[in-house]
Design a protein around this motif. Structure first.
Motif, PDB file in Angstrom:
ATOM      1  N   GLY A  12       3.910 -11.672  -6.761  1.00 24.54           N
ATOM      2  CA  GLY A  12       3.158 -12.845  -7.820  1.00 24.54           C
ATOM      3  C   GLY A  12       1.913 -13.318  -7.391  1.00 24.54           C
ATOM      4  N   TYR A  13       1.651 -13.598  -6.126  1.00 23.80           N
ATOM      5  CA  TYR A  13       0.663 -14.157  -5.440  1.00 23.80           C
ATOM      6  C   TYR A  13      -0.628 -13.076  -5.537  1.00 23.80           C
ATOM      7  CZ  TYR A  13       2.844 -18.422  -3.971  1.00 23.80           C
ATOM      8  OH  TYR A  13       3.150 -19.814  -4.042  1.00 23.80           O
ATOM      9  N   PHE A  14      -0.142 -11.921  -5.091  1.00 19.68           N
ATOM     10  CA  PHE A  14      -1.244 -10.705  -5.277  1.00 19.68           C
ATOM     11  C   PHE A  14      -1.579 -10.299  -6.823  1.00 19.68           C
ATOM     12  CE2 PHE A  14       0.760  -8.352  -1.283  1.00 19.68           C
ATOM     13  CZ  PHE A  14      -0.003  -9.148  -0.293  1.00 19.68           C
ATOM     14  N   TYR A  15      -0.630 -10.544  -7.676  1.00 21.50           N
ATOM     15  CA  TYR A  15      -0.868 -10.364  -9.198  1.00 21.50           C
ATOM     16  C   TYR A  15      -2.201 -11.339  -9.453  1.00 21.50           C
ATOM     17  CZ  TYR A  15      -0.432 -10.517 -14.019  1.00 21.50           C
ATOM     18  OH  TYR A  15      -0.661 -10.196 -15.507  1.00 21.50           O
ATOM     19  N   GLN A  16      -1.996 -12.706  -9.113  1.00 19.18           N
ATOM     20  CA  GLN A  16      -2.920 -13.784  -9.373  1.00 19.18           C
ATOM     21  C   GLN A  16      -4.171 -13.635  -8.605  1.00 19.18           C
ATOM     22  OE1 GLN A  16      -1.432 -17.705  -8.658  1.00 19.18           O
ATOM     23  NE2 GLN A  16      -3.258 -18.345  -8.210  1.00 19.18           N
ATOM     24  N   PHE A  17      -3.946 -13.105  -7.143  1.00 19.30           N
ATOM     25  CA  PHE A  17      -5.256 -12.813  -6.347  1.00 19.30           C
ATOM     26  C   PHE A  17      -5.977 -11.511  -6.991  1.00 19.30           C
ATOM     27  CE2 PHE A  17      -2.919 -14.811  -2.735  1.00 19.30           C
ATOM     28  CZ  PHE A  17      -3.339 -16.130  -3.068  1.00 19.30           C
ATOM     29  N   ASP A  18      -5.159 -10.528  -7.580  1.00 21.52           N
ATOM     30  CA  ASP A  18      -5.925  -9.396  -8.042  1.00 21.52           C
ATOM     31  C   ASP A  18      -6.768  -9.691  -9.431  1.00 21.52           C
ATOM     32  OD1 ASP A  18      -4.933  -7.881  -5.799  1.00 21.52           O
ATOM     33  OD2 ASP A  18      -3.397  -6.957  -7.141  1.00 21.52           O
ATOM     34  N   TYR A  19      -5.940 -10.571 -10.158  1.00 25.05           N
ATOM     35  CA  TYR A  19      -6.583 -10.955 -11.392  1.00 25.05           C
ATOM     36  C   TYR A  19      -7.960 -11.684 -11.122  1.00 25.05           C
ATOM     37  CZ  TYR A  19      -7.448 -12.853 -15.987  1.00 25.05           C
ATOM     38  OH  TYR A  19      -8.059 -13.105 -17.184  1.00 25.05           O
ATOM     39  N   SER A  20      -7.813 -12.691 -10.222  1.00 28.07           N
ATOM     40  CA  SER A  20      -8.609 -13.566  -9.448  1.00 28.07           C
ATOM     41  C   SER A  20     -10.144 -12.644  -9.420  1.00 28.07           C
ATOM     42  CB  SER A  20      -8.560 -14.539  -8.671  1.00 28.07           C
ATOM     43  OG  SER A  20      -7.688 -15.569  -9.029  1.00 28.07           O
ATOM     44  N   ILE A  21      -9.782 -11.667  -8.420  1.00 33.75           N
ATOM     45  CA  ILE A  21     -10.715 -10.917  -8.108  1.00 33.75           C
ATOM     46  C   ILE A  21     -11.565  -9.986  -9.158  1.00 33.75           C
ATOM     47  CG2 ILE A  21     -11.284  -8.619  -6.463  1.00 33.75           C
ATOM     48  CD1 ILE A  21      -9.212  -9.844  -4.688  1.00 33.75           C
ATOM     49  N   ILE A  22     -10.765  -9.458  -9.851  1.00 35.91           N
ATOM     50  CA  ILE A  22     -11.273  -8.634 -11.206  1.00 35.91           C
ATOM     51  C   ILE A  22     -12.182  -9.614 -11.793  1.00 35.91           C
ATOM     52  CG2 ILE A  22     -10.634  -7.669 -13.131  1.00 35.91           C
ATOM     53  CD1 ILE A  22      -8.169  -6.382 -11.726  1.00 35.91           C
ATOM     54  N   SER A  33     -18.249 -19.196 -13.284  1.00 29.90           N
ATOM     55  CA  SER A  33     -17.565 -19.590 -12.063  1.00 29.90           C
ATOM     56  C   SER A  33     -16.046 -19.567 -12.315  1.00 29.90           C
ATOM     57  CB  SER A  33     -17.802 -21.072 -11.687  1.00 29.90           C
ATOM     58  OG  SER A  33     -17.252 -21.940 -12.298  1.00 29.90           O
ATOM     59  N   ILE A  34     -15.101 -19.210 -11.226  1.00 27.69           N
ATOM     60  CA  ILE A  34     -13.851 -19.133 -11.276  1.00 27.69           C
ATOM     61  C   ILE A  34     -13.385 -20.232 -10.177  1.00 27.69           C
ATOM     62  CG2 ILE A  34     -11.826 -17.538 -10.592  1.00 27.69           C
ATOM     63  CD1 ILE A  34     -13.250 -15.428 -11.697  1.00 27.69           C
ATOM     64  N   LEU A  35     -12.304 -20.784 -10.700  1.00 23.44           N
ATOM     65  CA  LEU A  35     -11.491 -21.764  -9.798  1.00 23.44           C
ATOM     66  C   LEU A  35     -10.025 -21.200  -9.663  1.00 23.44           C
ATOM     67  CD1 LEU A  35     -11.202 -24.709  -8.192  1.00 23.44           C
ATOM     68  CD2 LEU A  35     -10.871 -25.554 -10.714  1.00 23.44           C
ATOM     69  N   VAL A  36      -9.773 -21.033  -8.584  1.00 27.07           N
ATOM     70  CA  VAL A  36      -8.255 -20.605  -8.483  1.00 27.07           C
ATOM     71  C   VAL A  36      -7.278 -21.928  -8.037  1.00 27.07           C
ATOM     72  CG1 VAL A  36      -6.484 -19.329  -7.042  1.00 27.07           C
ATOM     73  CG2 VAL A  36      -8.833 -18.358  -7.450  1.00 27.07           C
ATOM     74  N   GLU A  37      -6.288 -22.021  -8.896  1.00 31.72           N
ATOM     75  CA  GLU A  37      -5.457 -22.945  -9.054  1.00 31.72           C
ATOM     76  C   GLU A  37      -5.997 -24.305  -9.323  1.00 31.72           C
ATOM     77  OE1 GLU A  37      -2.091 -22.950  -8.627  1.00 31.72           O
ATOM     78  OE2 GLU A  37      -2.016 -20.889  -7.702  1.00 31.72           O
ATOM     79  N   GLY A  38      -6.667 -24.328 -10.575  1.00 27.74           N
ATOM     80  CA  GLY A  38      -7.225 -25.290 -11.324  1.00 27.74           C
ATOM     81  C   GLY A  38      -6.311 -25.869 -12.258  1.00 27.74           C
ATOM     82  N   VAL A  39      -6.720 -25.988 -13.607  1.00 27.68           N
ATOM     83  CA  VAL A  39      -5.754 -26.511 -14.596  1.00 27.68           C
ATOM     84  C   VAL A  39      -4.547 -25.471 -14.489  1.00 27.68           C
ATOM     85  CG1 VAL A  39      -5.250 -26.852 -17.121  1.00 27.68           C
ATOM     86  CG2 VAL A  39      -7.495 -27.455 -15.850  1.00 27.68           C
ATOM     87  N   GLU A  40      -4.764 -24.072 -14.464  1.00 30.46           N
ATOM     88  CA  GLU A  40      -3.860 -23.185 -14.214  1.00 30.46           C
ATOM     89  C   GLU A  40      -4.286 -22.325 -12.998  1.00 30.46           C
ATOM     90  OE1 GLU A  40      -1.046 -22.998 -15.927  1.00 30.46           O
ATOM     91  OE2 GLU A  40      -1.501 -24.350 -17.525  1.00 30.46           O
ATOM     92  N   ASP A  41      -3.356 -21.154 -13.045  1.00 31.22           N
ATOM     93  CA  ASP A  41      -3.611 -20.083 -11.858  1.00 31.22           C
ATOM     94  C   ASP A  41      -5.124 -19.899 -11.672  1.00 31.22           C
ATOM     95  OD1 ASP A  41      -0.880 -20.329 -11.064  1.00 31.22           O
ATOM     96  OD2 ASP A  41      -0.451 -18.491 -12.679  1.00 31.22           O
ATOM     97  N   VAL A  42      -5.852 -19.485 -12.701  1.00 32.07           N
ATOM     98  CA  VAL A  42      -7.296 -19.114 -12.559  1.00 32.07           C
ATOM     99  C   VAL A  42      -7.888 -19.864 -13.834  1.00 32.07           C
ATOM    100  CG1 VAL A  42      -8.719 -17.016 -12.715  1.00 32.07           C
ATOM    101  CG2 VAL A  42      -6.425 -16.871 -11.520  1.00 32.07           C
ATOM    102  N   ASP A  43      -8.708 -20.498 -13.615  1.00 35.84           N
ATOM    103  CA  ASP A  43      -9.840 -20.954 -14.614  1.00 35.84           C
ATOM    104  C   ASP A  43     -11.143 -20.472 -14.539  1.00 35.84           C
ATOM    105  OD1 ASP A  43      -7.744 -22.749 -14.671  1.00 35.84           O
ATOM    106  OD2 ASP A  43      -8.629 -24.448 -14.162  1.00 35.84           O
TER     107      ASP A  43
END
Length: 167
Positions: A12-22, A33-43
């Motif tokens: 699940g964390y890899f899924y989130q990180f992969d989405y963040s990287i993409i 910009s991108i914020l990981v673990e902001g309002v949601e998993d990726v903002d």
């Protein structure tokens, strides 16, 4: 003995990180910009808007509405805070990876689907000393009408299913 392996959580964390990287690679401007673990998993914030993305990865689970009910209710809580002027308006996005069952989610969501499938729940409560199941309507608890629920739906892309991580 229950399987205590953290493999599914790590995936699940890899899924989130992969989405963040993409998402980082797809940024259009230096000011985005991108914020990981902001309002949601990726903002993701651009010059004109912020989109909060919740990522769910359930490789061994069949999709059911109950799996994403809580995140949708939390997004609606945030939306209510926006209506009250306590928070800034954002768009909402819920991405998921499930073993099967994606066809159960009919898109785009109607207000009635939102209410019935995601905002209605039962809870056991003591009434006159007796445990009783009580039906709750989250949108009524928040005092949101159909016009406001439609506004919420217009800010969202719920139910994007994808396969970012190879099987």
């Amino acid at each position: 003995m229950a399987d205590r392996a953290a493999i599914d959580t790590i995936r699940g964390y890899f899924y989130q990180f992969d989405y963040s990287i993409i998402s980082v690679l797809n940024l259009l401007k230096d000011t985005d910009s991108i914020l990981v673990e902001g309002v949601e998993d990726v903002d993701i914030t651009t010059a004109t808007e912020t989109t909060a993305i919740q990522c769910k990865y359930y490789e061994n689970t069949e999709y059911n509405h109950s799996v994403i009910k809580k995140p949708i209710m939390l997004m609606l809580n945030h939306f209510k805070d926006v209506k009250l002027g306590k928070k800034t308006e954002i768009k909402y996005n819920l991405r998921g990876f499930y073993k099967s069952g994606q066809s159960k989610l009919s898109l785009p969501l109607s207000i009635q689907n939102l209410k019935d499938d995601f905002l209605t729940y039962s809870q056991t409560e003591k009434i006159n000393g007796v445990s009783t199941k009580v039906k709750h309507l989250h949108h009524d608890d928040l005092k949101l009408n159909d016009v406001e629920l439609n506004d919420f739906l217009q800010l969202g892309k719920t139910g994007q299913f994808d396969h970012l991580i190879p099987e």
